[in-house]
Design a protein around this motif. Structure first.
Motif, mmCIF file in Angstrom:
data_model
loop_
_atom_site.group_PDB
_atom_site.id
_atom_site.type_symbol
_atom_site.label_atom_id
_atom_site.label_comp_id
_atom_site.label_asym_id
_atom_site.label_seq_id
_atom_site.Cartn_x
_atom_site.Cartn_y
_atom_site.Cartn_z
ATOM 1 N N ALA A 171 89.962 19.356 64.109
ATOM 2 C CA ALA A 171 90.490 18.027 63.736
ATOM 3 C C ALA A 171 90.551 17.118 64.960
ATOM 4 C CB ALA A 171 91.878 18.168 63.117
ATOM 5 N N HIS A 172 90.946 17.688 66.092
ATOM 6 C CA HIS A 172 91.068 16.942 67.350
ATOM 7 C C HIS A 172 89.702 16.411 67.804
ATOM 8 C CE1 HIS A 172 93.005 16.298 71.409
ATOM 9 N NE2 HIS A 172 91.724 16.340 71.762
ATOM 10 N N GLU A 173 88.738 17.312 67.886
ATOM 11 C CA GLU A 173 87.421 16.902 68.402
ATOM 12 C C GLU A 173 86.718 15.947 67.444
ATOM 13 O OE1 GLU A 173 87.004 17.332 71.408
ATOM 14 O OE2 GLU A 173 88.480 18.922 71.743
ATOM 15 N N GLY A 191 88.247 13.787 65.671
ATOM 16 C CA GLY A 191 88.906 12.503 65.932
ATOM 17 C C GLY A 191 88.206 11.775 67.074
ATOM 18 N N HIS A 192 87.929 12.514 68.153
ATOM 19 C CA HIS A 192 87.158 11.930 69.258
ATOM 20 C C HIS A 192 85.796 11.465 68.751
ATOM 21 C CE1 HIS A 192 89.623 12.709 72.736
ATOM 22 N NE2 HIS A 192 89.662 14.016 72.551
ATOM 23 N N GLY A 193 85.155 12.320 67.934
ATOM 24 C CA GLY A 193 83.820 12.015 67.417
ATOM 25 C C GLY A 193 83.812 10.709 66.630
ATOM 26 N N ALA A 235 92.493 7.279 75.368
ATOM 27 C CA ALA A 235 91.408 8.248 75.199
ATOM 28 C C ALA A 235 91.751 9.335 74.183
ATOM 29 C CB ALA A 235 91.048 8.875 76.539
ATOM 30 N N GLU A 236 93.014 9.675 74.073
ATOM 31 C CA GLU A 236 93.384 10.760 73.157
ATOM 32 C C GLU A 236 93.995 10.242 71.853
ATOM 33 O OE1 GLU A 236 92.555 13.861 73.449
ATOM 34 O OE2 GLU A 236 91.756 13.728 75.480
ATOM 35 N N THR A 237 93.891 8.950 71.596
ATOM 36 C CA THR A 237 94.543 8.394 70.411
ATOM 37 C C THR A 237 93.962 8.952 69.110
ATOM 38 O OG1 THR A 237 94.856 6.362 71.654
ATOM 39 C CG2 THR A 237 95.231 6.238 69.292
ATOM 40 N N ALA A 238 92.653 8.786 68.934
ATOM 41 C CA ALA A 238 92.038 9.185 67.662
ATOM 42 C C ALA A 238 92.074 10.694 67.476
ATOM 43 C CB ALA A 238 90.600 8.685 67.605
ATOM 44 N N SER A 239 91.964 11.431 68.564
ATOM 45 C CA SER A 239 91.954 12.894 68.476
ATOM 46 C C SER A 239 93.327 13.417 68.059
ATOM 47 C CB SER A 239 91.552 13.489 69.821
ATOM 48 O OG SER A 239 92.382 12.972 70.845
ATOM 49 N N VAL A 240 94.375 12.928 68.705
ATOM 50 C CA VAL A 240 95.718 13.404 68.380
ATOM 51 C C VAL A 240 96.135 12.900 66.992
ATOM 52 C CG1 VAL A 240 98.132 13.433 69.129
ATOM 53 C CG2 VAL A 240 96.318 13.575 70.818
HETATM 54 ZN ZN LIG Z 1 90.954 15.445 73.476
#
Ligand SMILES: [Zn+2]
Length: 318
Positions: free
Chosen positions: A109-111, A113-115, A136-141
């Motif tokens: 789910a995290h990766e 989100g980055h994608g 940078a970690e907004t969409a992933s988290v």
């Molecule tokens: Zn990340």
């Protein structure tokens, strides 16, 4: 307050008055042991994304349909997980080492989100697509949070719910409270260094001071812990970087709280934020959500999310 409260509860679960520092992240016996197959993991994440926004699920689905994910473990493969944007004119790739644990589903789910973020920001071009550290970690988290919430909703077994919530709270404490303790340690070290060289004893002393304060009375720091500052590579290679983890996690928690209370229109604003890539400062990106990182209340919302999860755990305990 958050970490002291949680660790006191965990010590009680383990039947100890005080935990040793190595018990801090010990897995609970309630943790589900069943292996989650790849198709189930895929469906879990995509349906969590779908419930938030069909558009987001569609972007994520392409990663599976077009073989952009290298999931299995094999000898010689790079460890860990990441999403690499490559170049905006192509598409991102995701690397995982999927072993079927609940944690691996969260990593997927995290990766993804980055994608999704990388796909949406690609329109900004190679020079402006990548986001600053603060976002940078907004969409992933955020993607993780959506998936965690939908997994939790599906879990009716009280023991499994407890294990899932505890794992989430531990992750959050490690990301927010612990990283801020690291930051405080760095402040002490750099301030003192102005007056001359520091001995290893002094470094150890600073470390124990901040750790005792951050972990609280339910955790006993045993002999040998004073040198544990040396396991954090950031202190040497990227001084003060640690703040970014806490910043990112609290930011997403605040954003998630806005989403939970929003009636409609959140998704459009969220997509606009991701599409902006690295073109705007976080203050500009957060303004449409009514969030302002210079306002202490903003951080309280984020910390309140962690407190709320601890409340849920306490309610399960009784
Ligand atoms: Zn990340």
């Amino acid at each position: 307050r958050l970490s002291h409260r949680y660790y006191a509860m965990k010590a009680r679960w383990l039947g100890m008055e005080v935990m040793n520092h190595w018990d801090r992240n010990a897995p609970l016996p309630e943790t589900p042991q069943a292996i989650i197959g790849w198709d189930e993991a895929k469906n879990t994440v995509l349906s969590a994304y779908q419930r938030f926004s069909p558009d987001m699920a569609e972007i994520a689905r392409a990663f599976f349909d077009r073989n952009w994910i290298d999931a299995p473990v094999r000898p010689g493969k790079s460890p860990g997980a990441f999403a690499h944007p490559t170049v905006p004119s192509a598409h991102p790739y995701v690397l995982l080492n999927y072993m079927g644990k609940p944690r691996d589903v969260m990593t997927l789910a995290h990766e993804l989100g980055h994608g999704v973020h990388q796909v949406l920001a690609a329109g900004q071009g190679a020079l402006m697509a990548s986001t600053p550290l603060t976002l940078a970690e907004t969409a992933s988290v955020f993607g993780e949070m959506l998936t965690f919430r939908s997994l939790l909703d599906q879990t009716t077994d009280k023991r499994e719910r407890k294990a899932m919530l505890a794992q989430k709270v531990e992750d959050m404490i490690n990301t927010v409270v612990r990283q801020i303790a690291f930051y405080e340690f760095e402040r002490k070290v750099h301030a003192e260094r102005k007056n001359g060289e520091l001995t290893s004893d002094r470094l150890g002393q600073f470390w124990l001071e901040v750790q005792a304060e951050s972990l609280g009375p339910a955790i006993k720091l045993r002999e040998g812990y004073e040198v544990f500052w040396s396991y954090i590579p950031h202190f040497i290679h990227s001084p003060f970087y640690v703040y970014a983890y806490a910043f990112g996690d609290c930011l997403v928690n605040s954003l998630y709280a806005v989403y939970q209370n929003a009636e409609r229109g959140f998704q459009d604003k969220y997509f606009a934020m991701l599409r902006a890539g690295g073109t705007k400062h976080h203050s500009e990106l957060l303004a449409p959500f009514g969030l302002d990182a210079t306002d202490p209340a903003f951080w309280q919302i984020g910390l309140g999310v962690i407190g709320g999860l601890i409340d849920e755990l306490e309610a399960l305990d009784n």
